[in-house]
Scaffold this active site. Structure first.
Site, short mmCIF file in Angstrom:
data_model
loop_
_atom_site.label_atom_id
_atom_site.label_comp_id
_atom_site.label_asym_id
_atom_site.label_seq_id
_atom_site.Cartn_x
_atom_site.Cartn_y
_atom_site.Cartn_z
N SER A 146 11.65 31.11 8.60
CA SER A 146 10.56 32.03 8.29
C SER A 146 10.82 33.34 9.02
O SER A 146 11.53 33.36 10.03
CB SER A 146 9.24 31.42 8.79
OG SER A 146 8.21 32.37 8.76
N TYR A 159 3.74 27.14 15.59
CA TYR A 159 4.53 27.31 14.35
C TYR A 159 5.72 28.22 14.61
O TYR A 159 6.86 27.89 14.27
CB TYR A 159 3.63 27.89 13.25
CG TYR A 159 4.33 28.17 11.94
CD1 TYR A 159 4.61 27.14 11.05
CD2 TYR A 159 4.74 29.47 11.58
CE1 TYR A 159 5.25 27.39 9.84
CE2 TYR A 159 5.38 29.72 10.38
CZ TYR A 159 5.63 28.68 9.51
OH TYR A 159 6.27 28.92 8.31
N1 LIG Z 1 4.33 30.22 2.18
C1 LIG Z 1 4.81 31.05 3.07
O1 LIG Z 1 4.29 32.18 3.23
C2 LIG Z 1 6.01 30.67 3.90
C3 LIG Z 1 6.66 31.68 4.62
C4 LIG Z 1 7.76 31.35 5.40
C5 LIG Z 1 8.20 30.05 5.46
N2 LIG Z 1 7.55 29.07 4.76
C6 LIG Z 1 8.06 27.70 4.91
O2 LIG Z 1 8.33 27.17 3.63
C7 LIG Z 1 8.28 25.74 3.68
C8 LIG Z 1 7.48 25.24 2.48
O3 LIG Z 1 6.16 25.70 2.55
P1 LIG Z 1 5.32 26.20 1.28
O4 LIG Z 1 4.93 27.60 1.55
O5 LIG Z 1 6.00 25.85 0.03
O6 LIG Z 1 3.97 25.35 1.51
P2 LIG Z 1 3.35 24.10 0.73
O7 LIG Z 1 3.12 24.45 -0.70
O8 LIG Z 1 2.20 23.68 1.57
O9 LIG Z 1 4.50 23.00 0.77
C9 LIG Z 1 4.80 22.28 1.93
C10 LIG Z 1 5.52 21.02 1.53
O10 LIG Z 1 5.91 20.31 2.72
C11 LIG Z 1 5.51 18.96 2.56
N3 LIG Z 1 5.37 18.25 3.82
C12 LIG Z 1 4.58 18.51 4.89
N4 LIG Z 1 4.76 17.57 5.84
C13 LIG Z 1 5.68 16.70 5.36
C14 LIG Z 1 6.29 15.53 5.87
N5 LIG Z 1 5.97 15.01 7.06
N6 LIG Z 1 7.24 14.91 5.11
C15 LIG Z 1 7.57 15.39 3.90
N7 LIG Z 1 7.00 16.47 3.34
C16 LIG Z 1 6.07 17.12 4.08
C17 LIG Z 1 4.19 19.05 1.79
O11 LIG Z 1 3.85 17.78 1.25
P3 LIG Z 1 2.32 17.35 0.91
O12 LIG Z 1 2.05 17.93 -0.46
O13 LIG Z 1 2.34 15.88 0.93
O14 LIG Z 1 1.45 17.97 1.96
C18 LIG Z 1 4.62 20.07 0.73
O15 LIG Z 1 5.40 19.46 -0.26
C19 LIG Z 1 7.68 25.39 5.04
O16 LIG Z 1 8.73 24.97 5.91
C20 LIG Z 1 7.08 26.71 5.51
O17 LIG Z 1 7.04 26.81 6.92
C21 LIG Z 1 6.48 29.35 3.99
#
Ligand SMILES: NC(=O)c1ccc[n+]([C@@H]2O[C@H](COP(=O)([O-])OP(=O)(O)OC[C@H]3O[C@@H](n4cnc5c(N)ncnc54)[C@H](OP(=O)(O)O)[C@@H]3O)[C@@H](O)[C@H]2O)c1
Length: 289
Positions: A146, A159
């Protein structure tokens, strides 16, 4: 027929494929010829991805994997290798965020944040590495970091710490793995329009209105909510596209940013003095007029 196809294709594994970046990445890899194992901790959430898989005739299979759980990681990877025979690409995407000032965070809450965002990645990667190292052609490991791994902000210290740790981990691993033909890629997205704010949690003590940090926590959380839902935030498809381009690129570049916001912050940090950069972040977060 099914196995013949797998032999011809490269095999990709994505964690956290139930929504957001993981969901779009699993589909994009499948659309681009990877036999894709879209893993998720709760396979009841696989309806949408399976519907698209069927509609588009993709080679994608859903497998249960909770990055916090040794047994599900081992079972999933064993099953994938049994079916796919190899793993060419691993995308470590699963993650969430916890909001709260350090004083409001319990050690348990911080450990839980590290368990998923950091140790979860280590758990899956350590299981996959011997497979990649022993197969012809090596492989690629993509960690979803990130912009928050380059710049800390208040109320996201836990985080931010996991994402800063991931920077060091990915950088160190890139040297270790290059001699084995395994490439490390670290993706640094800015604000991405996903479910992340709904899946993020608030530290228990931060919910207490008597917390000295209560109003600042609410302010920062609202700011992040508005930025993730802002029409200018990048869609998760943009992250998937950068991941695919990075995997296909011949350059041994480690870091790839996604979104103008991420590039602007990372460039500013590189060019500005610490003091100027801190003032810029304060202005952005409206902590300073
Ligand atoms: N969105 C942003 O602005 C942003 C920016 C920078 C980085 N990121 C990073 O991108 C990645 C994905 O996030 P996203 O934005 O796509 O959010 P998201 O839509 O909330 O997706 C997160 C995913 O991680 C899964 N997850 C959480 N804990 C888990 C575990 N213990 N085992 C397996 N799966 C698990 C969730 O599963 P469930 O559906 O079961 O909860 C979901 O599939 C993360 O690492 C986040 O830090 C996001």
């Amino acid at each position: 027929m099914f196995l013949m196809h797998i032999k011809e294709n490269k095999v990709a594994v994505v964690t956290g494929s139930s929504s957001g970046i993981g969901y779009e990445t699993a589909l994009l890899l499948a659309r681009n010829g990877f036999f894709t194992f879209a893993t998720m901790r709760n396979i009841e959430k696989s309806e949408n991805i399976m519907e698209t898989t069927k509609k588009e005739g993709l080679q994608l299979q859903v497998i249960q994997l909770d990055v916090n759980d040794d047994a599900t990681v081992k079972n999933a990877i064993d099953k994938i290798v049994e079916e796919g025979k190899r793993i060419d690409v691993l995308v470590n995407n699963a993650g969430y965020g916890i909001f709260g000032a350090l004083e409001d965070l319990s050690i348990e809450e911080i450990k839980a944040q590290f368990e998923t965002n950091f140790f979860g990645i280590i758990r899956v990667t350590q299981t996959v590495l011997p497979i990649m190292r022993n197969q012809k052609g090596g492989g690629t490991i993509v960690n979803i970091g990130s912009v928050g791994g380059q710049a800390g902000v208040p109320m996201l210290s836990a985080y931010n710490s996991t994402k800063f740790a991931l920077e060091g981990l990915s950088e160190s691993m890139s040297y270790e793995l290059e001699p084995f033909g395994i490439r490390m890629i670290l993706i640094e997205p800015g604000f991405i329009k996903t479910n992340i704010m709904n899946s993020s949690v608030l530290a228990k003590k931060a919910l207490d209105q008597k917390s000295p940090y209560y109003s600042m926590t609410q302010k920062i959380k609202n700011y992040f909510e508005s930025m993730v839902n802002n029409p200018e935030a990048s869609p998760p498809e943009a992250v998937a596209k950068v991941i695919l381009e990075a995997i296909n690129s011949d350059h041994m570049q480690l870091r790839f940013t996604v979104g103008n916001d991420a590039s602007a912050i990372i460039n500013a940090k590189r060019k500005m003095s610490d003091l100027d950069f801190t003032n810029l972040i304060k202005q952005q977060l409206k902590l300073k007029s």
